[in-house]
Design a protein around this motif. Structure first.
Motif, PDB file in Angstrom:
ATOM      1  N   VAL A   1       3.211   7.947   1.296  1.00 20.57           N
ATOM      2  CA  VAL A   1       4.508   7.937   0.611  1.00 20.57           C
ATOM      3  C   VAL A   1       5.574   7.502   1.603  1.00 20.57           C
ATOM      4  CG1 VAL A   1       6.197   9.303  -0.648  1.00 20.57           C
ATOM      5  CG2 VAL A   1       3.754   9.773  -0.934  1.00 20.57           C
ATOM      6  N   TRP A   2       6.291   6.436   1.256  1.00 20.95           N
ATOM      7  CA  TRP A   2       7.265   5.821   2.164  1.00 20.95           C
ATOM      8  C   TRP A   2       8.685   6.216   1.757  1.00 20.95           C
ATOM      9  CZ3 TRP A   2       6.556   2.975   6.575  1.00 20.95           C
ATOM     10  CH2 TRP A   2       7.689   2.326   7.096  1.00 20.95           C
ATOM     11  N   VAL A   3       9.294   7.074   2.574  1.00 21.84           N
ATOM     12  CA  VAL A   3      10.689   7.476   2.353  1.00 21.84           C
ATOM     13  C   VAL A   3      11.450   7.343   3.671  1.00 21.84           C
ATOM     14  CG1 VAL A   3      10.347   8.980   0.366  1.00 21.84           C
ATOM     15  CG2 VAL A   3       9.930   9.880   2.642  1.00 21.84           C
ATOM     16  N   ALA A   4      11.233   6.223   4.362  1.00 21.80           N
ATOM     17  CA  ALA A   4      11.748   6.036   5.719  1.00 21.80           C
ATOM     18  C   ALA A   4      13.146   5.439   5.761  1.00 21.80           C
ATOM     19  CB  ALA A   4      10.788   5.151   6.518  1.00 21.80           C
ATOM     20  N   GLY A   5      13.780   5.282   4.640  1.00 31.66           N
ATOM     21  CA  GLY A   5      15.129   4.743   4.659  1.00 31.66           C
ATOM     22  C   GLY A   5      15.407   3.873   3.452  1.00 31.66           C
ATOM     23  N   VAL A   6      16.670   3.585   3.246  1.00 30.79           N
ATOM     24  CA  VAL A   6      17.080   2.770   2.103  1.00 30.79           C
ATOM     25  C   VAL A   6      17.885   1.572   2.584  1.00 30.79           C
ATOM     26  CG1 VAL A   6      17.081   4.686   0.462  1.00 30.79           C
ATOM     27  CG2 VAL A   6      19.155   4.185   1.777  1.00 30.79           C
TER      28      VAL A   6
ATOM     29  N   TYR B   1       0.796  -1.225   0.000  1.00 31.11           N
ATOM     30  CA  TYR B   1       0.000   0.000   0.000  1.00 31.11           C
ATOM     31  C   TYR B   1       0.834   1.283   0.000  1.00 31.11           C
ATOM     32  CZ  TYR B   1      -3.537  -3.417   1.294  1.00 31.11           C
ATOM     33  OH  TYR B   1      -4.370  -4.513   1.305  1.00 31.11           O
ATOM     34  N   GLY B   2       2.098   1.192   0.367  1.00 29.33           N
ATOM     35  CA  GLY B   2       2.943   2.384   0.378  1.00 29.33           C
ATOM     36  C   GLY B   2       3.417   2.736  -1.019  1.00 29.33           C
ATOM     37  N   ARG B   3       3.746   3.996  -1.201  1.00 29.72           N
ATOM     38  CA  ARG B   3       4.294   4.487  -2.471  1.00 29.72           C
ATOM     39  C   ARG B   3       5.695   5.014  -2.216  1.00 29.72           C
ATOM     40  NH1 ARG B   3       1.027   1.572  -3.663  1.00 29.72           N
ATOM     41  NH2 ARG B   3      -0.979   1.964  -4.703  1.00 29.72           N
ATOM     42  N   PHE B   4       6.634   4.648  -3.084  1.00 23.63           N
ATOM     43  CA  PHE B   4       8.027   5.012  -2.882  1.00 23.63           C
ATOM     44  C   PHE B   4       8.416   6.208  -3.764  1.00 23.63           C
ATOM     45  CE2 PHE B   4       7.842   0.301  -2.240  1.00 23.63           C
ATOM     46  CZ  PHE B   4       7.956   0.332  -0.864  1.00 23.63           C
ATOM     47  N   LEU B   5       9.600   6.765  -3.472  1.00 24.96           N
ATOM     48  CA  LEU B   5      10.114   7.896  -4.255  1.00 24.96           C
ATOM     49  C   LEU B   5      11.584   7.686  -4.599  1.00 24.96           C
ATOM     50  CD1 LEU B   5       8.656  11.205  -2.744  1.00 24.96           C
ATOM     51  CD2 LEU B   5       8.250  10.228  -4.991  1.00 24.96           C
ATOM     52  N   LYS B   6      11.932   6.458  -4.955  1.00 26.24           N
ATOM     53  CA  LYS B   6      13.347   6.164  -5.219  1.00 26.24           C
ATOM     54  C   LYS B   6      13.694   6.264  -6.696  1.00 26.24           C
ATOM     55  CE  LYS B   6      17.205   5.111  -3.217  1.00 26.24           C
ATOM     56  NZ  LYS B   6      17.988   5.808  -4.236  1.00 26.24           N
TER      57      LYS B   6
ATOM     58  N   GLY C   1      13.843  12.157   6.874  1.00 23.94           N
ATOM     59  CA  GLY C   1      15.163  12.442   6.325  1.00 23.94           C
ATOM     60  C   GLY C   1      15.085  13.495   5.229  1.00 23.94           C
ATOM     61  N   PRO C   2      16.179  13.679   4.464  1.00 24.15           N
ATOM     62  CA  PRO C   2      16.193  14.708   3.417  1.00 24.15           C
ATOM     63  C   PRO C   2      15.064  14.568   2.402  1.00 24.15           C
ATOM     64  CG  PRO C   2      18.416  13.904   3.822  1.00 24.15           C
ATOM     65  CD  PRO C   2      17.502  13.022   4.622  1.00 24.15           C
ATOM     66  N   THR C   3      14.783  13.347   1.950  1.00 21.14           N
ATOM     67  CA  THR C   3      13.728  13.154   0.951  1.00 21.14           C
ATOM     68  C   THR C   3      12.361  13.487   1.531  1.00 21.14           C
ATOM     69  OG1 THR C   3      15.017  11.402  -0.096  1.00 21.14           O
ATOM     70  CG2 THR C   3      12.697  11.538  -0.681  1.00 21.14           C
ATOM     71  N   GLY C   4      12.089  13.019   2.741  1.00 17.97           N
ATOM     72  CA  GLY C   4      10.785  13.245   3.355  1.00 17.97           C
ATOM     73  C   GLY C   4      10.479  14.709   3.576  1.00 17.97           C
ATOM     74  N   VAL C   5      11.434  15.452   4.149  1.00 13.99           N
ATOM     75  CA  VAL C   5      11.166  16.863   4.439  1.00 13.99           C
ATOM     76  C   VAL C   5      11.087  17.685   3.157  1.00 13.99           C
ATOM     77  CG1 VAL C   5      12.204  16.695   6.725  1.00 13.99           C
ATOM     78  CG2 VAL C   5      13.607  17.418   4.810  1.00 13.99           C
ATOM     79  N   GLU C   6      11.916  17.351   2.174  1.00 11.38           N
ATOM     80  CA  GLU C   6      11.857  18.101   0.913  1.00 11.38           C
ATOM     81  C   GLU C   6      10.545  17.836   0.181  1.00 11.38           C
ATOM     82  OE1 GLU C   6      14.559  19.012  -3.080  1.00 11.38           O
ATOM     83  OE2 GLU C   6      15.353  17.758  -1.465  1.00 11.38           O
ATOM     84  N   PHE C   7      10.112  16.582   0.187  1.00  8.18           N
ATOM     85  CA  PHE C   7       8.851  16.253  -0.477  1.00  8.18           C
ATOM     86  C   PHE C   7       7.682  16.951   0.218  1.00  8.18           C
ATOM     87  CE2 PHE C   7       5.122  13.413  -0.992  1.00  8.18           C
ATOM     88  CZ  PHE C   7       4.959  13.564  -2.359  1.00  8.18           C
ATOM     89  N   CYS C   8       7.677  16.965   1.552  1.00  2.39           N
ATOM     90  CA  CYS C   8       6.602  17.651   2.277  1.00  2.39           C
ATOM     91  C   CYS C   8       6.579  19.139   1.963  1.00  2.39           C
ATOM     92  CB  CYS C   8       6.765  17.444   3.784  1.00  2.39           C
ATOM     93  SG  CYS C   8       6.236  15.824   4.370  1.00  2.39           S
ATOM     94  N   GLY C   9       7.753  19.743   1.884  1.00  2.24           N
ATOM     95  CA  GLY C   9       7.821  21.156   1.557  1.00  2.24           C
ATOM     96  C   GLY C   9       7.279  21.454   0.169  1.00  2.24           C
ATOM     97  N   GLU C  10       7.707  20.638  -0.804  1.00  3.37           N
ATOM     98  CA  GLU C  10       7.230  20.828  -2.176  1.00  3.37           C
ATOM     99  C   GLU C  10       5.732  20.564  -2.276  1.00  3.37           C
ATOM    100  OE1 GLU C  10       8.773  21.933  -4.799  1.00  3.37           O
ATOM    101  OE2 GLU C  10      10.770  22.101  -3.890  1.00  3.37           O
TER     102      GLU C  10
ATOM    103  N   ARG D   1       4.222   7.859 -10.645  1.00  6.58           N
ATOM    104  CA  ARG D   1       3.055   7.164 -10.106  1.00  6.58           C
ATOM    105  C   ARG D   1       2.410   7.957  -8.979  1.00  6.58           C
ATOM    106  NH1 ARG D   1       2.913   0.999  -7.530  1.00  6.58           N
ATOM    107  NH2 ARG D   1       0.656   0.950  -7.142  1.00  6.58           N
ATOM    108  N   VAL D   2       3.255   8.509  -8.089  1.00 13.64           N
ATOM    109  CA  VAL D   2       2.729   9.302  -6.980  1.00 13.64           C
ATOM    110  C   VAL D   2       1.972  10.514  -7.509  1.00 13.64           C
ATOM    111  CG1 VAL D   2       3.395  10.824  -5.068  1.00 13.64           C
ATOM    112  CG2 VAL D   2       4.395   8.549  -5.252  1.00 13.64           C
ATOM    113  N   ARG D   3       2.527  11.188  -8.479  1.00 12.96           N
ATOM    114  CA  ARG D   3       1.877  12.371  -9.038  1.00 12.96           C
ATOM    115  C   ARG D   3       0.521  12.019  -9.644  1.00 12.96           C
ATOM    116  NH1 ARG D   3       1.439  15.339 -13.791  1.00 12.96           N
ATOM    117  NH2 ARG D   3       1.607  17.601 -13.542  1.00 12.96           N
ATOM    118  N   LYS D   4       0.479  10.949 -10.432  1.00 13.43           N
ATOM    119  CA  LYS D   4      -0.775  10.548 -11.070  1.00 13.43           C
ATOM    120  C   LYS D   4      -1.821  10.156 -10.027  1.00 13.43           C
ATOM    121  CE  LYS D   4      -2.742   7.346 -14.456  1.00 13.43           C
ATOM    122  NZ  LYS D   4      -3.891   7.004 -13.601  1.00 13.43           N
TER     123      LYS D   4
END
Length: 304
Positions: free
Chosen positions: A205-210, A63-68, A111-120, A75-78
């Protein structure tokens, strides 16, 4: 489109093969690829990046969506735009609870991806979506979930506090010390200091680590813990990006697949690539085989 370039156009003198690398023969200095292709090398640079780490939490993969990858972002945008249209229909039908659920956007990972995505995302909502969809404007909600006590823990604490204050001023709800226990189709279960909290969402949106890609893991195991490959995050490198446990000056790693002590960000990978390119251009007599070679130094403000 703003973050990718065709390699054939960008580096016309480079031989490029789009092929899957399966293994590396470190002893005979060969890269084994699909279709029976084997490539000899003098120096090998591993830059395969990383992949999302779900930490085995039930429901994240489903159910989660990634941003890697690029396709993840598309997909997230659509899906988000589809969700907004569904919310308009739900509002017309008088189903306010459904509208709130659909327009609840949850981002897991501070992390960097999560906070930047939230800001955008919050900028996109305030500047575009609320203007185009005024009827549902009041129901948009962005929530950032982080299991640790602060955001951007790889940087100084003041940076995380500043970013948190900035996001909250933009209307983002920041939940710290909140650990995801399970993800269902429209609901996520969080373990917090107050107990288990259930949140409905339209998209998560799951950006909790790699974590390591299978290729990186296989290479780590081949080199062995006894030769310095003891980190579960990737290939351990020294200050000159040489992979520990390999012959000096033969194998290097950069970016998210390398454990270098630097933040796993695009800026670090960018600078590592330029550093390694410069070192190779200096010639073999001054290559990174020299124990006195200048180490890689990350300049955090180089892109400001």
């Amino acid at each position: 489109g703003a973050i990718i370039e065709p390699i054939r156009d960008n580096v016309p003198k480079c031989d490029f093969l789009r092929v899957h690398c399966k293994d590396v023969d470190l002893e005979n200095k060969k890269v084994i690829c699909d279709s029976g292709l084997e490539l000899d090398y003098d120096h090998l640079v591993v830059a395969v990046g990383a992949q999302p780490n779900t930490f085995g939490i039930p429901g994240v993969d489903t159910y989660g969506r990634f941003l890697k990858e690029i396709e993840h972002g598309r997909r997230v945008r659509k899906e988000m735009l589809d969700i907004i249209e569904r919310a308009e229909v739900a509002l017309a039908a008088g189903n306010i609870d459904k509208v709130k659920q659909l327009l609840s956007f949850v981002v897991v990972g501070g992390g960097p991806t999560g906070v930047e995505f939230c800001g955008e995302l919050s900028d996109f909502i305030r500047q575009d979506l609320k203007r185009r969809y005024p009827k549902i404007a009041e129901y948009f909600q962005v929530t950032l979930v982080e299991a640790l006590p602060s955001l951007l823990t790889m940087f100084d604490k003041s940076v995380g506090k500043y970013v948190q204050d900035h996001l909250e001023r933009q209307g983002v709800s920041v939940k710290l010390k909140a650990m995801v226990k399970k993800v269902e189709e429209e609901r996520v279960h969080l373990a917090t200091e107050e107990g288990v909290v259930d949140m409905d969402y339209g998209i998560l949106v799951w950006v909790a680590g790699v974590g390591m890609r299978p290729f990186t893991r296989a290479l780590c195991e081949k080199i062995g813990k006894e030769h310095g490959q003891t980190d579960r995050r990737g290939l351990v490198v020294d200050e000159c990006l040489r992979v520990r446990g390999t012959r000096p000056g033969e194998v290097f790693a950069v970016g998210d697949c390398a454990v270098s002590g630097k933040p796993p960000t695009a800026q670090v990978a960018y600078q590592q690539g330029k550093y390694l390119g410069r070192m190779f251009r200096l010639g073999k007599e001054h290559l990174i085989t020299d124990p006195k070679s200048p180490p890689f130094k990350y300049c955090w403000d180089v892109l400001r």
